[in-house]
Design a protein around this motif. Structure first.
Motif, short mmCIF file in Angstrom:
data_model
loop_
_atom_site.label_atom_id
_atom_site.label_comp_id
_atom_site.label_asym_id
_atom_site.label_seq_id
_atom_site.Cartn_x
_atom_site.Cartn_y
_atom_site.Cartn_z
N GLY A 101 20.62 19.29 24.85
CA GLY A 101 21.26 20.08 25.90
C GLY A 101 20.28 20.99 26.61
O GLY A 101 20.30 21.12 27.85
N GLN A 102 19.39 21.61 25.84
CA GLN A 102 18.37 22.47 26.45
C GLN A 102 17.47 21.67 27.38
O GLN A 102 17.13 22.12 28.49
CB GLN A 102 17.54 23.14 25.35
N LEU A 103 17.08 20.48 26.94
CA LEU A 103 16.20 19.62 27.74
C LEU A 103 16.89 19.19 29.03
O LEU A 103 16.29 19.20 30.11
CB LEU A 103 15.78 18.41 26.91
N ASP A 109 16.99 16.77 37.38
CA ASP A 109 16.71 15.48 38.01
C ASP A 109 16.94 14.31 37.06
O ASP A 109 16.98 13.15 37.49
CB ASP A 109 15.29 15.44 38.58
N PHE A 110 17.10 14.58 35.76
CA PHE A 110 17.39 13.51 34.81
C PHE A 110 18.83 12.99 34.98
O PHE A 110 19.15 11.90 34.52
CB PHE A 110 17.21 13.99 33.37
N LYS A 111 19.68 13.80 35.59
CA LYS A 111 21.08 13.43 35.84
C LYS A 111 21.78 12.99 34.55
O LYS A 111 22.43 11.95 34.48
CB LYS A 111 21.16 12.32 36.90
N MET A 112 21.62 13.82 33.53
CA MET A 112 22.22 13.53 32.22
C MET A 112 23.26 14.56 31.82
O MET A 112 23.55 14.76 30.64
CB MET A 112 21.11 13.45 31.16
N ASP A 113 23.85 15.23 32.82
CA ASP A 113 24.83 16.29 32.52
C ASP A 113 26.03 15.77 31.73
O ASP A 113 26.70 16.55 31.04
CB ASP A 113 25.31 16.94 33.82
N SER A 114 26.31 14.48 31.82
CA SER A 114 27.44 13.93 31.07
C SER A 114 27.21 14.02 29.56
O SER A 114 28.15 13.85 28.78
CB SER A 114 27.67 12.46 31.46
N CYS A 253 16.53 7.33 26.43
CA CYS A 253 17.97 7.15 26.56
C CYS A 253 18.53 7.45 27.94
O CYS A 253 19.75 7.50 28.10
CB CYS A 253 18.70 8.01 25.52
N GLY A 254 17.69 7.65 28.93
CA GLY A 254 18.18 7.96 30.26
C GLY A 254 18.93 6.79 30.88
O GLY A 254 18.59 5.62 30.66
N ARG A 255 19.92 7.11 31.66
CA ARG A 255 20.77 6.08 32.28
C ARG A 255 19.95 5.12 33.15
O ARG A 255 20.25 3.93 33.23
CB ARG A 255 21.85 6.78 33.13
#
Length: 431
Positions: A101-103, A109-114, A253-255
């Motif tokens: 979560g911190q990362l 810009d990683f667009k991993m808020d989900s 693990c990025g989308r």
């Protein structure tokens, strides 16, 4: 994907280091371990979590002398009524969700808020709200989470992470193995008109190359994979800003990571019963890899010939027992995910593939599952492989037909023109 949850990847690397000719196309599990050696907290926590989840702590403790004692001590304290393995998994999972979560928060810009889910939990009612729906949380015990600041590590968690991180960075054997992956590895390899890579080339829903925005720049196709390769090396060398180290987790693990190409649902699988929340959206590439036109587009992007070119892909286990074939797009794409990892056998029905290329063409070996040495000796069994010819030429290819042959011919041409220049007096004779 040497580190994909097999029992002793360290032994495999020891064997590969003795081989005279090796090149490796990194898989997402390899990237995960490489990221851990770069000092990425989320990668370290994930490596430990995977090892604990698959009862494979031997690779850490015996293989690389990484002690999990700090983790087991805290786990026993936090969950005294659970088995040690369950307690350790819960403890390291919460540490992972916090540092992840911190990362994510420092890298929009990683667009991993989900994946930011700890702040979506109602810690009183023990429910979580996802996409407008409310789900009960399984085993709703979170003794180390502050509801007002759910992504902050406790002092004890920070101590555990620091101790494990120190063990990773101090492991001489692990450093040798990661050095080997960097020396012999790359994101992709174009060789003899074959394009080898592990995961995917991110595509849009219409089959065009996706523009992936990272570090305020947009990348696609070959340019994106080149950016990934450069960033991965920069992260290990420590030459630039910490962003490169953070990107190692994104590549895992990025989308829109070319190593993964799907959104992981680690939290949902662990804490939510409703399996509809477990579905992991994947890149359009995995639908288009059976489309010959799309495969030709990818080959052209890497300056390879369409007529005799192949994409040799990994990452996705081929479900043979469900009738799936490793050969796609009229032979343009060949998926040879190793599948040796025992975790895949029930899903695939086999133990993976080996692709063999020789002067006459391509041959695919399909490996049958192997239980264990004791059972094999008792039943007098062997590891069997089924051979299948994919392409057969009516002539033998020569060195001149390979990339090496092209290089040799270019050198011969240079020597020939040098000779002509000398014969025509353009180059003076040396005394």
């Amino acid at each position: 994907d040497i580190f994909d949850r097999g029992q002793r990847p360290d032994s495999i690397i020891d064997m590969l280091r003795q081989h005279h000719s090796v090149d490796i196309q990194w898989g997402n599990h390899d990237i995960l371990w490489m990221g851990a050696m770069c000092g990425n907290d989320a990668c370290i926590a994930t490596v430990v979590r995977n090892s604990v989840s698959y009862n494979n702590t031997a690779v850490l403790e015996k293989g690389y002398a990484i002690s999990l004692r700090p983790l087991s001590s805290l786990a026993n304290k936090l969950y005294p009524d659970k088995s040690l393995n369950t307690a350790m998994k819960r403890t390291i999972s919460i540490i992972l969700f916090k540092v992840e979560g911190q990362l994510i928060k420092r890298n929009p810009d990683f667009k991993m808020d989900s994946r930011l889910l700890l702040d979506k939990i109602d810690y009183i009612s023990k429910h979580i709200k996802l996409n407008g729906k409310i789900y009960p949380v399984k085993s709703p015990s979170f003794p180390t989470i502050d509801p007002n600041n759910p992504y902050e590590l406790t002092e004890e968690e920070q101590h555990v992470l620091d101790e494990i991180k120190s063990s990773f960075l101090d492991s001489v054997r692990l450093k040798k193995h990661i050095d080997f992956l960097y020396q012999k590895g790359s994101v992709y390899k174009a060789c003899n008109n074959n394009l080898l890579y592990h995961g995917c080339i991110p595509l849009n829903e219409d089959g065009t190359f996706m523009r992936v925005e990272l570090n305020h720049n947009k990348y696609y196709g070959k340019n994106y994979l080149d950016f990934c390769d450069k960033t991965i090396r920069q992260a290990y060398l420590g030459l630039y800003d910490p962003k490169a180290v953070d990107l190692m987790y994104y590549f895992w693990c990025g989308r829109y990571s070319p190593f993964s190409g799907r959104e992981f649902k680690t939290f949902e699988r662990m804490y939510i019963e409703d399996k509809s929340t477990w579905v992991e959206p994947s890149d359009a590439y995995y639908r288009y890899c059976d489309d010959e036109n799309i495969c030709n587009m990818i080959l052209e992007e890497f300056s390879l010939k369409i007529k005799h070119g192949h994409i040799i892909n990994g990452h996705v286990p081929v479900k043979v027992k469900a009738g799936e074939s490793p050969v796609k797009a009229n032979g343009k794409t060949i998926i040879i995910d190793g599948g040796f990892c025992k975790a895949y056998h029930n899903k695939t029905g086999i133990a993976g593939y080996t692709l063999i290329s020789n002067s006459r063409g391509l041959r695919l070996l399909e490996h049958q599952t192997f239980t264990n040495i004791k059972e094999a000796l008792k039943a007098n069994q062997d590891i069997e492989s089924v051979s299948c010819t994919l392409e057969l030429q009516n002539f033998h290819s020569c060195t001149a037909d390979t990339d090496l042959g092209v290089e040799i011919q270019e050198e011969l041409n240079d020597i020939y023109h040098l000779m002509l220049a000398y014969q025509n007096g353009l180059i003076p004779e040396r005394a």
